[in-house]
Design an enzyme around this catalytic site. Structure first.
Site, PDB file in Angstrom:
ATOM      1  N   HIS A 107     -32.505  34.279 -31.647  1.00  0.00           N
ATOM      2  CA  HIS A 107     -33.430  33.485 -32.472  1.00  0.00           C
ATOM      3  C   HIS A 107     -32.651  32.828 -33.613  1.00  0.00           C
ATOM      4  O   HIS A 107     -32.543  33.398 -34.711  1.00  0.00           O
ATOM      5  CB  HIS A 107     -34.539  34.377 -33.039  1.00  0.00           C
ATOM      6  N   CYS A 110     -35.345  32.216 -26.770  1.00  0.00           N
ATOM      7  CA  CYS A 110     -35.787  33.496 -26.217  1.00  0.00           C
ATOM      8  C   CYS A 110     -36.617  33.257 -24.951  1.00  0.00           C
ATOM      9  O   CYS A 110     -36.062  32.941 -23.910  1.00  0.00           O
ATOM     10  CB  CYS A 110     -36.551  34.287 -27.279  1.00  0.00           C
ATOM     11  N   GLU A 164     -33.414  30.555 -35.587  1.00  0.00           N
ATOM     12  CA  GLU A 164     -34.217  30.170 -36.747  1.00  0.00           C
ATOM     13  C   GLU A 164     -34.127  31.171 -37.895  1.00  0.00           C
ATOM     14  O   GLU A 164     -34.368  30.829 -39.057  1.00  0.00           O
ATOM     15  CB  GLU A 164     -35.689  29.981 -36.341  1.00  0.00           C
TER      16      GLU A 164
END
Length: 582
Positions: free
Chosen positions: A534, A404, A536
């Site tokens: 993102h 990001c 994750e």
């Protein structure tokens, strides 16, 4: 529907989320279909506007819900996909009830905490608990509910009362409460008085814990267990010791060794004979893989060092999903993870003048790490330090992953130092910049903050002639589209794309309209990747996020074998030979 309520006493932050996730995992090993709900008693409608340094990271779901970080734990442990409705807050429930009152749903009656708010909470829980959450697309068997905060907090009172009523509504053998309490060690002695008082507080509020999970530094001895059981009016086998272990992945094993699963199944009257044999087999496979994963990691000795260059490093939970994704990738690479926390501000020239010791230490940490990661964030603070870290990684051939904001600073650095655009900057960081290579997304609300970003699962399309991409080799060269979760307001300015690409910065992934830049990668670099999404949020224990896996594998010097193993795994999944279950 059966419910497991996980509450906490004495202090907050003692691991209710891990206990809740571990309880759900153990129930899945029986073959049960499990979902989870997190209750947060704060007035915010959701976690989206909360500072990471105050409450930890904001976790984003497929539907764009900005929720508490514990829902990330549930998804990672249980391999489920939750919705924004799985996170209940005081603000959300009051808003819900007030909107009903404004519509006239209460027919002019006086609207009160009891019964209207407490009934609304129970109705919400019952509705969400029945929503399919896994790949079976079937109604769950058990819903694990975590009650945030500490029993006795004034803001928790309506939820405590609602849970008391839900126990009666659910009926006998369909509701079980686990109370997590602290057993401190004072002068070498385990002290039980805080737990005794916490159980009294729970009972005075109308809740009756069936299991007591005691958080402690060391394992409880028999005398302490018997004392807690006697004064808390439970049997000794209903008291479990949750002492410090090597990692949170060991907690389910620790609980199972103490008969915790037996207590859960007996308390909820779960008949294993009534569960479909295919689910029982799947549950047994889950447990074998989980134990193999945790025990094999104990015999790994080589490390991989990652410098995490961020602006919220004072509270590590601000990057919890990033940490977990790095752990998943490190385990897949057979390495122990060493995260070096670097405050991005300390890499800037101003710090060199005001605090040279911090400046030189930060740069030592960056220069000696095997990989550099710049995660997401908001605001200008520390961004020049992030740009400097991206420059170091690019010019020194150091593996780099930008997420990001981390991708945006890599674009700014490239524009300045390769394309010769000396004034390149982001509108977010410098509104007067002459060369805005990062701009505000035109469709985003510039005034209202909550839930107004580009949020949730979105497709990213790999561009033609990018088969050379290291990242694509991990996703699979036959895949042209991937779905990842987003949370951002700014994007790369389309007016600068051709100039950046001509200078060698490849935008290998774009949105489904081809207008928004989603992935950057350098061709002749060990690993230099930036992603606007993102990754994750979708990483799982046995299925590490591809950007994280490639990054850690490159940093550890094992990229080629990891690619081969990943491709073999994807082929097994495609052929139905194997299954990702965690």
């Amino acid at each position: 529907m059966k419910y497991v309520l996980v509450s906490g006493g004495v202090i907050s932050g003692i691991g209710k989320g891990v206990i809740a996730s571990s309880s759900g995992l153990l129930l899945k090993t029986l073959g049960c279909k499990v979902t989870s709900i997190k209750i947060d008693p704060y007035m915010n409608v959701d976690a989206g506007t909360m500072a990471p340094t105050e409450h930890g990271e904001v976790f984003v779901l497929n539907d764009g819900g900005e929720v508490d970080l514990d829902l990330g734990n549930y998804e990672r442990y249980l391999n489920v996909t939750l919705t924004r409705d799985n996170n209940i807050t005081t603000g959300k429930m009051y808003k819900h009830v007030i909107e009903k009152e404004r519509r006239g749903d209460y027919l002019g009656r006086t609207v009160q905490i009891v019964p209207h708010l407490t009934d609304a909470i129970q109705d919400w829980v019952e509705r969400v608990a029945r929503t399919p959450a896994d790949d079976s697309n079937e109604e769950p068997d058990v819903c694990v509910i975590e009650l945030g905060g500490t029993l006795g907090d004034i803001e928790s009172a309506p939820f405590v009362e609602a849970m008391r009523q839900l126990r009666r509504r659910a009926g006998k053998d369909n509701f079980l409460q686990i109370h997590v309490s602290l057993v401190p060690v004072i002068h070498g002695e385990l002290k039980t008085k805080p737990t005794q008082q916490a159980i009294r507080d729970a009972r005075s509020a109308g809740l009756s814990p069936d299991l007591i999970a005691c958080r402690c530094e060391r394992s409880l001895d028999k005398a302490t267990t018997d004392k807690i059981a006697m004064f808390c009016q439970v049997e000794p086998e209903q008291v479990v010791s949750v002492h410090d272990v090597v990692s949170t992945y060991h907690v389910p094993i620790l609980l199972e060794q103490q008969g915790f699963l037996t207590q859960l199944s007996q308390g909820l009257k779960i008949d294993k004979q009534s569960i479909a044999p295919s689910l029982v087999t799947k549950g047994e496979r889950i447990w074998r893989q989980w134990k193999t994963l945790t025990t094999s990691q104990e015999h790994v000795y080589e490390t991989v060092s990652i410098a995490l260059v961020g602006k919220y490093v004072s509270l590590h939970d601000s990057y919890l999903s990033v940490i977990k994704s790095l752990e998943h990738a490190a385990m897949a690479c057979r390495r122990k993870l060493n995260i070096v926390w670097v405050d991005a501000t300390n890499l800037e020239q101003e710090t060199r003048e005001s605090n040279p010791e911090a400046f030189h230490k930060a740069w030592h940490d960056v220069c000696t790490a095997e990989g550099i990661l710049v995660p997401g964030g908001f605001g200008a603070r520390g961004t020049e330090g992030m740009i400097a870290a991206a420059h170091w990684a690019r010019t020194k051939g150091k593996p780099y992953l930008g997420i990001c904001l981390g991708m945006q600073v890599a674009v700014i650095e490239y524009a300045r130092n390769v394309c010769g655009i000396s004034g390149a900057h982001s509108i977010e960081l410098d509104q007067q910049t002459s060369d805005p290579v990062i701009i505000f997304m035109p469709e985003i609300d510039p005034v209202n903050m909550g839930g107004t970003m580009r949020l949730g699962s979105r497709p990213t399309i790999f561009q033609p002639n990018t088969e050379w991409s290291k990242l694509r080799s991990l996703y699979g060269l036959d895949r042209t589209t991937i779905d990842e979760r987003h949370r951002h307001r700014y994007e790369v300015n389309p007016e600068y794309i051709d100039r950046l690409q001509a200078a060698g910065l490849h935008f290998i992934g774009k949105d489904d309209k081809g207008e928004r830049m989603e992935i950057i990668e350098l061709k002749d670099h060990p690993w230099y990747v930036g992603v606007q999404f993102h990754p994750e949020y979708l990483s799982r224990v046995l299925a590490p996020s591809k950007p994280f896996l490639g990054f850690v594998a490159s940093a550890a010097g094992v990229f080629e074998p990891v690619v081969k193993a990943s491709q073999a795994r994807e082929a097994e999944l495609a052929n139905g030979v194997s299954e990702i279950i965690i």
